[in-house]
Design an enzyme around this catalytic site. Sequence first.
Site, PDB file in Angstrom:
ATOM      1  N   LYS A  40     -35.230 -17.895 -13.698  1.00  0.00           N
ATOM      2  CA  LYS A  40     -35.323 -17.279 -12.375  1.00  0.00           C
ATOM      3  C   LYS A  40     -35.400 -18.318 -11.254  1.00  0.00           C
ATOM      4  CE  LYS A  40     -35.988 -13.143 -12.102  1.00  0.00           C
ATOM      5  NZ  LYS A  40     -37.118 -12.331 -12.500  1.00  0.00           N
ATOM      6  N   TYR A  93     -20.956  -8.152 -18.572  1.00  0.00           N
ATOM      7  CA  TYR A  93     -21.517  -9.339 -19.220  1.00  0.00           C
ATOM      8  C   TYR A  93     -22.063  -9.107 -20.621  1.00  0.00           C
ATOM      9  CZ  TYR A  93     -25.667  -7.101 -17.301  1.00  0.00           C
ATOM     10  OH  TYR A  93     -26.622  -6.196 -16.970  1.00  0.00           O
ATOM     11  N   CYS A 130     -70.670  -3.373  -7.754  1.00  0.00           N
ATOM     12  CA  CYS A 130     -69.358  -2.729  -7.617  1.00  0.00           C
ATOM     13  C   CYS A 130     -69.280  -2.022  -6.263  1.00  0.00           C
ATOM     14  CB  CYS A 130     -69.140  -1.725  -8.743  1.00  0.00           C
ATOM     15  SG  CYS A 130     -67.672  -0.719  -8.517  1.00  0.00           S
ATOM     16  N   LYS A 136     -27.460 -14.355 -12.650  1.00  0.00           N
ATOM     17  CA  LYS A 136     -28.200 -13.126 -12.928  1.00  0.00           C
ATOM     18  C   LYS A 136     -28.104 -12.247 -11.702  1.00  0.00           C
ATOM     19  CE  LYS A 136     -32.518 -11.324 -14.774  1.00  0.00           C
ATOM     20  NZ  LYS A 136     -32.648 -10.189 -13.860  1.00  0.00           N
ATOM     21  N   ASP A 195     -28.491  -9.227  -9.128  1.00  0.00           N
ATOM     22  CA  ASP A 195     -29.592  -8.360  -8.772  1.00  0.00           C
ATOM     23  C   ASP A 195     -29.046  -6.978  -8.472  1.00  0.00           C
ATOM     24  OD1 ASP A 195     -32.186  -7.849  -8.477  1.00  0.00           O
ATOM     25  OD2 ASP A 195     -32.452  -8.933  -6.592  1.00  0.00           O
ATOM     26  N   GLU A 205     -24.730 -17.646 -16.941  1.00  0.00           N
ATOM     27  CA  GLU A 205     -24.094 -16.745 -15.964  1.00  0.00           C
ATOM     28  C   GLU A 205     -25.074 -16.458 -14.830  1.00  0.00           C
ATOM     29  OE1 GLU A 205     -23.545 -13.096 -18.135  1.00  0.00           O
ATOM     30  OE2 GLU A 205     -22.815 -14.202 -19.869  1.00  0.00           O
ATOM     31  N   ASP A 230       0.835  -1.201   0.000  1.00  0.00           N
ATOM     32  CA  ASP A 230       0.000   0.000   0.000  1.00  0.00           C
ATOM     33  C   ASP A 230       0.870   1.252   0.000  1.00  0.00           C
ATOM     34  OD1 ASP A 230      -1.993  -1.781   0.139  1.00  0.00           O
ATOM     35  OD2 ASP A 230      -2.815  -1.115   2.084  1.00  0.00           O
ATOM     36  N   ALA A 231       1.972   1.175   0.752  1.00  0.00           N
ATOM     37  CA  ALA A 231       2.844   2.345   0.862  1.00  0.00           C
ATOM     38  C   ALA A 231       3.429   2.704  -0.502  1.00  0.00           C
ATOM     39  CB  ALA A 231       3.965   2.066   1.858  1.00  0.00           C
ATOM     40  N   GLU A 232       3.831   1.667  -1.231  1.00  0.00           N
ATOM     41  CA  GLU A 232       4.392   1.922  -2.554  1.00  0.00           C
ATOM     42  C   GLU A 232       3.355   2.556  -3.475  1.00  0.00           C
ATOM     43  OE1 GLU A 232       7.203  -1.153  -4.831  1.00  0.00           O
ATOM     44  OE2 GLU A 232       6.462  -1.851  -2.882  1.00  0.00           O
ATOM     45  N   TYR A 233       2.134   2.011  -3.379  1.00  0.00           N
ATOM     46  CA  TYR A 233       1.036   2.531  -4.194  1.00  0.00           C
ATOM     47  C   TYR A 233       0.794   4.005  -3.857  1.00  0.00           C
ATOM     48  CZ  TYR A 233      -3.737   2.896  -6.095  1.00  0.00           C
ATOM     49  OH  TYR A 233      -4.854   3.280  -6.786  1.00  0.00           O
ATOM     50  N   CYS A 252     -66.733  -4.415 -13.293  1.00  0.00           N
ATOM     51  CA  CYS A 252     -67.795  -3.469 -12.991  1.00  0.00           C
ATOM     52  C   CYS A 252     -68.194  -2.857 -14.329  1.00  0.00           C
ATOM     53  CB  CYS A 252     -67.253  -2.395 -12.048  1.00  0.00           C
ATOM     54  SG  CYS A 252     -68.126  -0.839 -12.190  1.00  0.00           S
ATOM     55  N   CYS A 307     -68.296   4.762 -13.268  1.00  0.00           N
ATOM     56  CA  CYS A 307     -67.693   4.302 -12.013  1.00  0.00           C
ATOM     57  C   CYS A 307     -66.486   5.163 -11.691  1.00  0.00           C
ATOM     58  CB  CYS A 307     -67.281   2.841 -12.134  1.00  0.00           C
ATOM     59  SG  CYS A 307     -66.361   2.260 -10.698  1.00  0.00           S
ATOM     60  N   CYS A 316     -69.190   1.989  -7.197  1.00  0.00           N
ATOM     61  CA  CYS A 316     -70.282   2.749  -7.806  1.00  0.00           C
ATOM     62  C   CYS A 316     -71.634   2.037  -7.715  1.00  0.00           C
ATOM     63  CB  CYS A 316     -69.969   3.064  -9.264  1.00  0.00           C
ATOM     64  SG  CYS A 316     -70.084   1.641 -10.362  1.00  0.00           S
ATOM     65  N   SER A 349     -34.399  -6.008 -22.248  1.00  0.00           N
ATOM     66  CA  SER A 349     -34.635  -6.770 -21.029  1.00  0.00           C
ATOM     67  C   SER A 349     -34.716  -8.239 -21.412  1.00  0.00           C
ATOM     68  CB  SER A 349     -35.909  -6.303 -20.355  1.00  0.00           C
ATOM     69  OG  SER A 349     -36.934  -6.246 -21.307  1.00  0.00           O
ATOM     70  N   LEU A 350     -34.933  -9.098 -20.437  1.00  0.00           N
ATOM     71  CA  LEU A 350     -34.885 -10.528 -20.709  1.00  0.00           C
ATOM     72  C   LEU A 350     -36.227 -11.189 -20.487  1.00  0.00           C
ATOM     73  CD1 LEU A 350     -31.563 -11.453 -18.877  1.00  0.00           C
ATOM     74  CD2 LEU A 350     -31.961 -11.496 -21.329  1.00  0.00           C
TER      75      LEU A 350
HETATM   76  S1  IVH Z   1     -27.720  -9.930 -20.268  1.00  0.00           S
HETATM   77  C1  IVH Z   1     -30.328  -8.584 -23.703  1.00  0.00           C
HETATM   78  N1  IVH Z   1     -26.511 -10.986 -18.206  1.00  0.00           N
HETATM   79  O1  IVH Z   1     -31.000  -8.584 -16.054  1.00  0.00           O
HETATM   80  C2  IVH Z   1     -29.779  -9.184 -22.485  1.00  0.00           C
HETATM   81  N2  IVH Z   1     -28.277  -9.435 -17.829  1.00  0.00           N
HETATM   82  O2  IVH Z   1     -33.687  -8.721 -17.289  1.00  0.00           O
HETATM   83  C3  IVH Z   1     -29.156  -8.183 -21.638  1.00  0.00           C
HETATM   84  N3  IVH Z   1     -28.712  -8.963 -15.494  1.00  0.00           N
HETATM   85  O3  IVH Z   1     -31.179  -5.402 -17.507  1.00  0.00           O
HETATM   86  C4  IVH Z   1     -28.879  -8.625 -20.312  1.00  0.00           C
HETATM   87  N4  IVH Z   1     -27.162 -10.274 -14.677  1.00  0.00           N
HETATM   88  O4  IVH Z   1     -29.739  -5.703 -15.441  1.00  0.00           O
HETATM   89  C5  IVH Z   1     -27.474 -10.154 -18.633  1.00  0.00           C
HETATM   90  N5  IVH Z   1     -25.340 -11.961 -16.469  1.00  0.00           N
HETATM   91  C6  IVH Z   1     -26.300 -11.126 -16.899  1.00  0.00           C
HETATM   92  C7  IVH Z   1     -27.113 -10.383 -16.015  1.00  0.00           C
HETATM   93  C8  IVH Z   1     -28.099  -9.548 -16.530  1.00  0.00           C
HETATM   94  C9  IVH Z   1     -28.134  -9.420 -14.393  1.00  0.00           C
HETATM   95  C10 IVH Z   1     -29.845  -8.010 -15.520  1.00  0.00           C
HETATM   96  C11 IVH Z   1     -29.607  -6.769 -16.321  1.00  0.00           C
HETATM   97  C12 IVH Z   1     -30.705  -6.709 -17.325  1.00  0.00           C
HETATM   98  C13 IVH Z   1     -31.716  -7.590 -16.721  1.00  0.00           C
HETATM   99  C14 IVH Z   1     -32.569  -8.163 -17.805  1.00  0.00           C
END
Ligand code: IVH
Length: 668
Positions: A317, A229, A411, A117, A119, A115, A34-37, A429, A434, A414, A83-84
Amino acid sequence: MGMDAIRQRTKELREAIEYHNYRYYVVDDPEISDAEYDRMMSDLEKLERDYPELRDPNSPTQRVGAPPLEEFETVPHTIPMLSLANGQNEIEVKEFDQRVKRFLTIDGDIAYVAEPKLDGLAVELVYERGNLVVGSTRGDGVNGENITQNLRTIRTIPLTLMRKEAPVPERLEVRGEVYMEIKGFKELNKKREASGEPLFANPRNAAAGSLRQLDPSITASRPLNIFFYGLGEIAGYTVKTHWEFLNTLPQWGLRVNPLARWCRNIDEAIEYYEEISHQRETLHYEIDGVVVKVDDLALQSRLGVISRNPRWALAYKFKPKQETTRVVDITAQVGRTGAITPVAILESVRVGGIEISRATLHNQDEVDKKDVRIGDTVIVQRAGDVIPEVVKVVDSKRTGGERKYHIPDKCPVCGADVVRLKNEAVHRCIGLSCSAQLKGRIKHFASKRAMDIDGLGDKLVAQLVDRGMIKDVADLYRLSKEDFVGLERMADKSAQNILNAIERSKKKPLAKFIYGLGIRHVGEHLSEILARELKSLTNFSRVTESELLAIREVGPELAQSVVRFFGDQRNREVVGRLQEAGLTIIETGVEETAALKGLTFVFTGSLVSFTRDEARDLVESLGGRTASSISKKVDYVVAGENPGTKYERARELGIKIVTENQFKEMVE
Ligand code: IVH
């Protein structure tokens, strides 16, 4: 030392510090003390102090210390951040594999990369010639927020890419997940508790809250980390497979989750899921599933995208987190389409870090099938880890005092009849006036993703409707300041604010307006498609079923729904009155003659008549583009009040600078 030697020494120090940073933070295996850094760091700081011309925002000395921002700018993603699609069980994952094969007409095995996923929060970083130039959030997938200053404070994000065997690409857009480790999250909350600050519900929220700070010194104080990723655009380097990409990233100093694995076929990916779900509790960070991706990038691009999800990837999931609690009551909630949802009122309980006190029972069939009664002890979960739902009743806890529930015939709001159509699971309803439906429609119309009328929240809408001040969305535009001032908790200023917000909403892109109408089956994505294809409100209101069906992505249900909507005299009337009220819907069709076609704008300083988002929508609707930073490609800089450094930079580059009023003239 001559100037050349000094320049060289500075460069060497920066590279060495970045490298040791990488050894320390990414590889977790430092080569120096660390000191060197610290010595290297202070040598570099001294050089930069003595020779200000050598200063560089990407110097390791500059990670922290940038001044707070007024607001985040938006940055377009060159390639949308998608998104996925989810898979809940093995069958759905195998179906995904089948779909992939069918689409590609391939019989044999498809290789995948699996991979964890994470959070956390998706971000994109852009490196030009190895230098970090911009970092952004996912935003709505098309435009994100510029959070470069904050991302720079994360030690595992290199400010300059490392140069090893793999040549550094000319341009690299790389995506990853910013997250907070569980330990860091707990410590942070402990500190917050001690100082009386509100606690974060979970590591994800803590990470999100930390990244969205306007003051980067706050972000810097939070224990954030990142795994990369995904690939956006890349120029000057080619990769053929996702696996090759993941293996190249560390050569540039970009951190990749070591648990990622290449799988010969879908069965191996399913095995991987099983393994990871056992490992889940031992990990230092939270994950909510695994992501399975087709390895071959050429196949990925053939597979393409369907309704914002890539066909080549699936989020498999984990089972949602569950808890036990008691049903205190069951009530009927009336939505904007009249649909009645039975909702269980619960003794509040924490599920996966979030306090819940209500859970949906979806519909009467669900209530019956699960046989949920008032007084029952039940297991609740957050489905997809978001909306709480009742999973099942704990039979052994029944005492005999529980009461069955049935959606009422009338309802609860209403008093109109409640009916259940054939082939439908929901009760509705049918009350034409309403107030619960009306409130729902107005809230939807005013919501951020539709007309974005800031300040028109639940309580205000309830008052306006309950006092009979509005009977439909068009009435909103007839309200005066006096109308608002008479309401609860409405001072002069807030009344004016809400009026301004209503006034501003008059100029919205067609897609937002279509979405705001709340026509059944017409969600955000389809609204955009309809706006793009039909180009004007007039065309849209006169569209026929066959014209609709000719549009890709439009199915019969949607087509009927739109035609039925405009077939109703009352709806035509409301839309007509909205137009009379002065709603100048910005037509989306970008014609050849579009006023701003091919022009790129940058905004700096604060604008008086628009928010940044509105200005951007306006430019895009007229065929132009917006950028968040100054480059030679920018045609106009619009300077509002107190313009920032972009103003100076534009002057240096000789870019045209216009005032807000001049810009208004251009767009009018
Ligand atoms: S790939 C088109 N890889 O999941 C695919 N997403 O529901 C792009 N996420 O918005 C995403 N780990 O925030 C990918 N190993 C992973 C991930 C990952 C988490 C999240 C990411 C994305 C969301 C999609």
